[in-house]
Design an enzyme around this catalytic site. Structure first.
Site, PDB file in Angstrom:
ATOM      1  N   PRO A  73       0.817  -1.220   0.000  1.00 57.85           N
ATOM      2  CA  PRO A  73       0.000   0.000   0.000  1.00 57.85           C
ATOM      3  C   PRO A  73       0.849   1.268   0.000  1.00 57.85           C
ATOM      4  CG  PRO A  73       0.032  -0.978   2.188  1.00 57.85           C
ATOM      5  CD  PRO A  73       0.764  -1.930   1.288  1.00 57.85           C
ATOM      6  N   GLU A  94       1.883   5.159  -2.257  1.00 53.99           N
ATOM      7  CA  GLU A  94       1.209   6.373  -2.723  1.00 53.99           C
ATOM      8  C   GLU A  94       1.164   6.426  -4.248  1.00 53.99           C
ATOM      9  OE1 GLU A  94       3.889   8.885  -0.509  1.00 53.99           O
ATOM     10  OE2 GLU A  94       2.284   9.374   0.893  1.00 53.99           O
ATOM     11  N   PHE A  97      -1.161   7.054  -6.276  1.00 53.43           N
ATOM     12  CA  PHE A  97      -2.052   8.046  -6.870  1.00 53.43           C
ATOM     13  C   PHE A  97      -1.857   9.433  -6.264  1.00 53.43           C
ATOM     14  CE2 PHE A  97      -4.371   3.887  -6.699  1.00 53.43           C
ATOM     15  CZ  PHE A  97      -4.123   3.543  -8.022  1.00 53.43           C
TER      16      PHE A  97
END
Length: 296
Positions: A52, A54, A56
């Site tokens: 998980p 960044e 976007f």
């Protein structure tokens, strides 16, 4: 010590052209300095909860995160702007994902799914509200998502999508932490920095106007996340900075439980992968801000 926001996406060399369709997805929804990076690093270390990162966190016009001065649009304070680094001092190219393209966002999405999915088919990503609308607009540039509403678009792009909402109870300390990071563009202590070694950073200056502006912004962005969850009829898993920082293993376990993933035999390391940057200076700013508020 990193001078940029951590965990920018990297293109995978292995199986670079192979499409990946995860079986289960989740997004960690947050605001800056809420403990979300600590949580995401803990989740990634399990090896079973995706990666998980960044993927976007980019403005649609530039392909990079917000510059320090972009946090203060609408604030008429030359003094605050003067205290921030110039854009020319920051390396835009170093922060742009090698797969990001406004004209081929489908390619970026495909690369993101490859990078963010672990072998068990779980995909994870982290997203701040400040990038959410740009992200949706870029996603709607992909023909198959063009006419979809927010919730249906995300469900179509990310199978079996779940949400984790990370917030921080003490918003003043969160705003202070963010103001300090924006002045230096230092977001974390290096993993290799010795424990107890002070953070070496340029001179930073207290500003009531800056902290007050960021405090209002953080509150509005958290409210916007809550409004989004209400509109799409989703109940996210709520986690707080105070819980994540105090019990990382327990917080990671709660996310795994929500996803229905069996906890791995090897637990998250007891030593946190990030060290807290708060210190006496930050605490003095908190007190100064509270005193200033009481006098107004």
């Amino acid at each position: 010590m990193s001078t940029t926001e951590p965990q920018r996406p990297q293109a995978s060399a292995a199986a670079a052209d192979e499409p990946v369709t995860p079986r289960l997805c989740y997004v960690v929804c947050a605001t800056p300095r809420s403990g979300s990076t600590l949580l995401c690093e803990g989740l990634e270390q399990t090896g079973v909860a995706g990666r998980p990162r960044e993927y976007f966190e980019a403005l649609k016009e530039t392909g990079v995160p917000r510059r320090p001065r972009e946090y203060f649009w609408g604030l008429r304070s030359p003094e605050v702007i003067r205290l921030l680094p110039y854009d020319s001092q920051l390396d835009r190219e170093a922060e742009r994902s090698p797969t990001w393209s406004r004209d081929d966002y489908a390619g970026h999405l495909a690369a993101t799914l490859r990078e963010g999915t672990t072998p068990n088919g779980v995909f994870g990503a982290k997203l701040m509200w400040s990038y959410f609308n740009d992200f949706l607009e870029l996603m709607r540039g992909i023909p198959r998502f063009g006419g979809k509403g927010d919730g249906s678009l995300l469900n179509a792009a990310f199978p079996e999508l779940r949400y984790v909402f990370v917030s921080r109870s003490d918003k003043v300390r969160q705003a202070v932490s963010l103001w300090r990071a924006l002045q230096t563009w230092v977001w974390r202590q290096s993993d290799t920095q010795a424990a107890g070694e002070p953070v070496r950073e340029q001179r930073v200056v207290y500003s009531f106007d800056a902290i007050d502006h960021l405090l209002d912004q953080l509150r509005r962005h958290e409210d916007a996340w809550r409004g989004f969850f209400f509109r799409i009829g989703q109940q996210p898993l709520p986690l707080y900075y105070e819980d994540v920082a105090g019990d990382l293993q327990g917080s990671v376990g709660r996310v795994l439980d929500m996803l229905g993933i069996e906890r791995p035999q090897t637990s998250v390391p007891a030593s946190q992968p990030m060290r807290r940057q708060s210190d006496e200076l930050s605490e003095s700013w908190v007190q100064s801000y509270l005193e200033d508020v009481s006098r107004r």
